[in-house]
Design a protein around this motif. Structure first.
Motif, mmCIF file in Angstrom:
data_model
loop_
_atom_site.group_PDB
_atom_site.id
_atom_site.type_symbol
_atom_site.label_atom_id
_atom_site.label_comp_id
_atom_site.label_asym_id
_atom_site.label_seq_id
_atom_site.Cartn_x
_atom_site.Cartn_y
_atom_site.Cartn_z
ATOM 1 N N THR A 1 13.147 -3.195 -10.847
ATOM 2 C CA THR A 1 12.159 -3.601 -11.847
ATOM 3 C C THR A 1 10.739 -3.613 -11.284
ATOM 4 N N ASP A 2 10.570 -4.104 -10.068
ATOM 5 C CA ASP A 2 9.230 -4.123 -9.476
ATOM 6 C C ASP A 2 8.730 -2.711 -9.203
ATOM 7 N N GLY A 3 9.649 -1.844 -8.782
ATOM 8 C CA GLY A 3 9.270 -0.450 -8.572
ATOM 9 C C GLY A 3 8.848 0.221 -9.867
ATOM 10 N N GLY A 4 9.550 -0.104 -10.960
ATOM 11 C CA GLY A 4 9.205 0.481 -12.250
ATOM 12 C C GLY A 4 7.833 0.063 -12.726
ATOM 13 N N PHE B 1 2.963 16.040 -21.457
ATOM 14 C CA PHE B 1 4.179 15.991 -20.650
ATOM 15 C C PHE B 1 4.582 14.535 -20.443
ATOM 16 N N GLY B 2 5.851 14.250 -20.702
ATOM 17 C CA GLY B 2 6.419 12.956 -20.358
ATOM 18 C C GLY B 2 7.218 13.113 -19.080
ATOM 19 N N ILE B 3 6.796 12.426 -18.028
ATOM 20 C CA ILE B 3 7.400 12.634 -16.701
ATOM 21 C C ILE B 3 7.958 11.317 -16.195
ATOM 22 N N GLY B 4 9.195 11.341 -15.751
ATOM 23 C CA GLY B 4 9.857 10.112 -15.341
ATOM 24 C C GLY B 4 10.365 10.126 -13.919
ATOM 25 N N THR B 5 11.617 10.535 -13.752
ATOM 26 C CA THR B 5 12.337 10.370 -12.488
ATOM 27 C C THR B 5 11.567 10.891 -11.288
ATOM 28 N N ARG B 6 11.084 12.109 -11.371
ATOM 29 C CA ARG B 6 10.488 12.741 -10.192
ATOM 30 C C ARG B 6 9.071 12.258 -9.910
ATOM 31 N N LEU B 7 8.506 11.539 -10.858
ATOM 32 C CA LEU B 7 7.223 10.878 -10.621
ATOM 33 C C LEU B 7 7.441 9.537 -9.944
ATOM 34 N N VAL B 8 8.254 8.687 -10.548
ATOM 35 C CA VAL B 8 8.364 7.308 -10.067
ATOM 36 C C VAL B 8 9.167 7.192 -8.778
ATOM 37 N N THR B 9 10.122 8.115 -8.568
ATOM 38 C CA THR B 9 10.895 8.078 -7.318
ATOM 39 C C THR B 9 10.237 8.889 -6.215
ATOM 40 N N VAL C 1 0.811 -1.219 0.000
ATOM 41 C CA VAL C 1 0.000 0.000 0.000
ATOM 42 C C VAL C 1 0.844 1.268 0.000
ATOM 43 N N ASN C 2 1.961 1.281 0.726
ATOM 44 C CA ASN C 2 2.721 2.516 0.916
ATOM 45 C C ASN C 2 3.158 3.153 -0.406
ATOM 46 N N TYR C 3 3.930 2.417 -1.194
ATOM 47 C CA TYR C 3 4.462 2.988 -2.435
ATOM 48 C C TYR C 3 3.349 3.225 -3.444
ATOM 49 N N ALA C 4 2.423 2.276 -3.536
ATOM 50 C CA ALA C 4 1.326 2.416 -4.501
ATOM 51 C C ALA C 4 0.540 3.704 -4.256
ATOM 52 N N SER C 5 0.194 3.967 -3.010
ATOM 53 C CA SER C 5 -0.587 5.159 -2.681
ATOM 54 C C SER C 5 0.226 6.430 -2.894
ATOM 55 N N LEU C 6 1.520 6.364 -2.609
ATOM 56 C CA LEU C 6 2.374 7.538 -2.781
ATOM 57 C C LEU C 6 2.477 7.919 -4.255
ATOM 58 N N VAL C 7 2.720 6.940 -5.133
ATOM 59 C CA VAL C 7 2.842 7.225 -6.561
ATOM 60 C C VAL C 7 1.514 7.706 -7.134
ATOM 61 N N ALA C 8 0.419 7.053 -6.756
ATOM 62 C CA ALA C 8 -0.889 7.476 -7.254
ATOM 63 C C ALA C 8 -1.196 8.909 -6.838
ATOM 64 N N THR C 9 -0.819 9.271 -5.618
ATOM 65 C CA THR C 9 -1.049 10.635 -5.136
ATOM 66 C C THR C 9 -0.169 11.629 -5.875
ATOM 67 N N ASN C 10 1.094 11.272 -6.086
ATOM 68 C CA ASN C 10 2.012 12.125 -6.842
ATOM 69 C C ASN C 10 1.450 12.380 -8.234
ATOM 70 N N ALA C 11 0.965 11.330 -8.867
ATOM 71 C CA ALA C 11 0.390 11.461 -10.202
ATOM 72 C C ALA C 11 -0.865 12.328 -10.186
ATOM 73 N N ALA C 12 -1.712 12.139 -9.180
ATOM 74 C CA ALA C 12 -2.948 12.918 -9.082
ATOM 75 C C ALA C 12 -2.655 14.406 -8.911
ATOM 76 N N ARG C 13 -1.630 14.722 -8.138
ATOM 77 C CA ARG C 13 -1.273 16.126 -7.937
ATOM 78 C C ARG C 13 -0.763 16.743 -9.250
#
Length: 571
Positions: free
Chosen positions: A222-225, A416-424, A188-200
């Protein structure tokens, strides 16, 4: 339609306009439409949705846990308490990224793990090696463990959630519930964090601008990606560069070329042929000559020939999907002019070029200048609508701050193509969900601390979302003790409800909701209670949930605190 939400009237200013769930295909197919011309009609092959979910990753097993969970379980077993009924809450204490909300994600991973929970004989052998002191009876107990005695209540995946409220309520024998803790938190932790980052980021650009996740190469493994691609899509992104995410989850996959493709060409002599296939299947013999003639007509004779050759080669390979990366050498003096020479030639032959990608420099300035050059070509050639139809894609270390900065400066970027600052999640790399015991053998349990924020709320709880006001927006979430609801009933639409605002405990708030929705649903009771939603269904629910909250709560600057309240009894 699943979960507690239906279409809810919302303040469109939450995201700068009505949030559209555009391009969503039917029958279990996802996709954000043709983002860059690629197909979005692939049926998902992932295993974590449907009536019998299994983990996508082979590493998800009962051993994906912390050793202290197993030692605690042994302690429970040794003292004869391992079968005592217990209840745990999973929650976070502070909303991420300096905001007031979070998007709950990862429930499908939780349910696929629960559904397949079983220690293998190899697992038992390994644990015996780690715990040679443990009684053999403990390992017999582990051999027989599954989640048939476990019950889980959860917010629907994709819901907007707030600090302190239980995202998951886990009930069952304390031994197995304890063993689940680490894996559930990890899910839940990482999934919710990335989804929130994307939503913002979706809030920052509004509903019409396309957002593409491009962070696989920079992700934490790889799993994080793979997780980043999945959960950024749930948070509101339109597609991903991650091919495996497209295969597993049906997410639209987009990609054109990198600088290396442009650099690999030096001159037209590198091309094996000068021709191009026409839309009707015929052949135009001298496409190179046509491109050169248009370059001369536009007055762009000093552009880089190797770059132009690369664009010609790309047109030959992908005549229907021509989008060029234009900053390999000189964006305005070479890249954009070379693109225009090819684009006009392609249109003459009956094709529709897509646009350009900017990957460096002043993105606002370059995008506006490129659009100006498009308008000049439109006027010169009488191609009405050409300038507006060309898509300008921008990448280059983009994050939420950059999106707002570009918005304030003004730009002409469509995607916009967003990579590093979204996924990390560079702005905040961890969410901080915790898993706390709230009831043991029918008796409430509380964790005390000198740090007030770390004091837990005891007892099994029910969570209700209250809606009201002229727009029918969510106005508060209230938590009540399970026994209190059974005794007195839940909050009722049209009836005054008195509660304590968790953020201002000295106040007693009175709310008369127009609608009440219970947020915690039973998703597992010894077995799966309903099929797990597809990724695109979760994405649609997240969009509706965002729209049901006031813009003041969702905004970036000085967000309004959303009331999370307790009943008087629970308080």
């Amino acid at each position: 339609s699943w979960g507690p939400y239906r279409a809810v009237p919302g303040d469109s200013s939450v995201i700068g306009g009505q949030w559209e769930t555009r391009g969503m295909a039917e029958s279990g197919k996802a996709g954000g439409g043709n983002v860059l011309g690629h197909s979005s009609s692939w049926t998902a092959n992932g295993t974590e949705s449907g009536p019998c979910p299994t983990p996508v990753s082979s590493i998800v097993s009962p051993l994906l846990t912390d050793m202290y969970q197993i030692t605690m379980c042994y302690g429970y077993w040794k003292s004869g308490r391992h079968e005592m009924p217990a209840a745990f809450d999973m929650f976070f204490r502070t909303a991420p990224f300096g905001g007031q909300f979070c998007i709950f994600a990862g429930l499908s991973q939780v349910l696929s793990f629960i559904n397949t929970y079983k220690l293998t004989e190899d697992h038992i052998v390994y644990l015996k090696h780690q715990m040679p002191f443990a009684d053999d009876g403990f390992f017999d107990y582990l051999r027989g463990l599954d989640c048939s005695k476990v019950k889980i209540l959860a917010f629907p995946e994709g819901s907007v959630v707030f600090p302190r409220e239980p995202l998951l309520r886990i009930e069952g024998p304390i031994g197995i519930c304890q063993l689940l803790e680490t894996t559930l938190l990890c899910s839940v932790n990482y999934a919710s964090l990335v989804a929130t980052n994307a939503a913002r980021m979706r809030i920052a650009v509004g509903p019409s601008t396309k957002l593409l996740e491009m962070g696989l190469r920079r992700a934490q493994g790889t799993d994080g990606g793979l997780s980043a691609s999945r959960y950024s899509y749930i948070g509101g992104f339109d597609g991903s560069s991650n091919v495996l995410a497209g295969y597993l989850f049906g997410i639209t996959v987009s990609g054109t070329h990198a600088h290396s493709f442009v650099q690999s060409f030096s001159s037209f002599s590198d091309l094996p042929r000068r021709s191009i296939t026409l839309p009707d299947g015929g052949v135009y013999e001298d496409f190179v000559g046509l491109v050169i003639s248009h370059r001369q007509k536009m007055g762009f004779e000093k552009t880089n020939e190797g770059e132009l050759t690369a664009y010609v080669a790309y047109c030959q390979a992908f005549p229907r999907f021509f989008l060029a990366l234009v900053d390999t050498y000189d964006t305005l003096a070479s890249g954009v002019p070379n693109f225009l020479a090819c684009a006009v030639a392609m249109m003459e032959l009956g094709y529709s070029p897509i646009g350009i990608r900017l990957d460096s420099g002043d993105l606002a300035y370059y995008s506006k200048e490129a659009r100006r050059m498009f308008r000049e070509v439109e006027s010169k050639y009488g191609r009405e609508g050409f300038a507006a139809s060309m898509r300008i894609v921008a990448s280059n270390d983009i994050d939420e701050d950059v999106l707002y900065e570009l918005g304030s400066k003004g730009h002409s970027i469509d995607t916009f193509g967003i990579g590093t600052r979204l996924v990390t999640c560079q702005a905040q790399p961890a969410l901080g969900c915790v898993y706390k015991l709230v009831e043991m053998d029918g008796k409430p349990r509380i964790k005390l601390s000198q740090d007030l924020v770390k004091i837990s709320i005891p007892a099994r709880k029910r969570v209700f979302r209250l809606f009201g006001g002229p727009e029918g927006m969510a106005v508060a979430d209230v938590m009540l003790a399970e026994e209190e609801v059974l005794r007195d009933g839940p909050p009722v639409a049209g009836r005054e409800f008195v509660c304590r605002n968790f953020n201002e405990p000295s106040k007693r708030d009175k709310v008369v909701p127009t609608r009440v929705v219970e947020m915690l649903e039973c998703v597992w009771d010894g077995k799966l209670e309903a099929p797990v939603p597809m990724v695109n269904e979760v994405r649609e629910h997240a969009a509706r949930s965002m729209l049901s909250h006031d813009a003041k709560v969702m905004r970036r600057e000085d967000p309004q605190v959303y009331p999370v309240a307790l009943s008087d009894t629970l308080f």
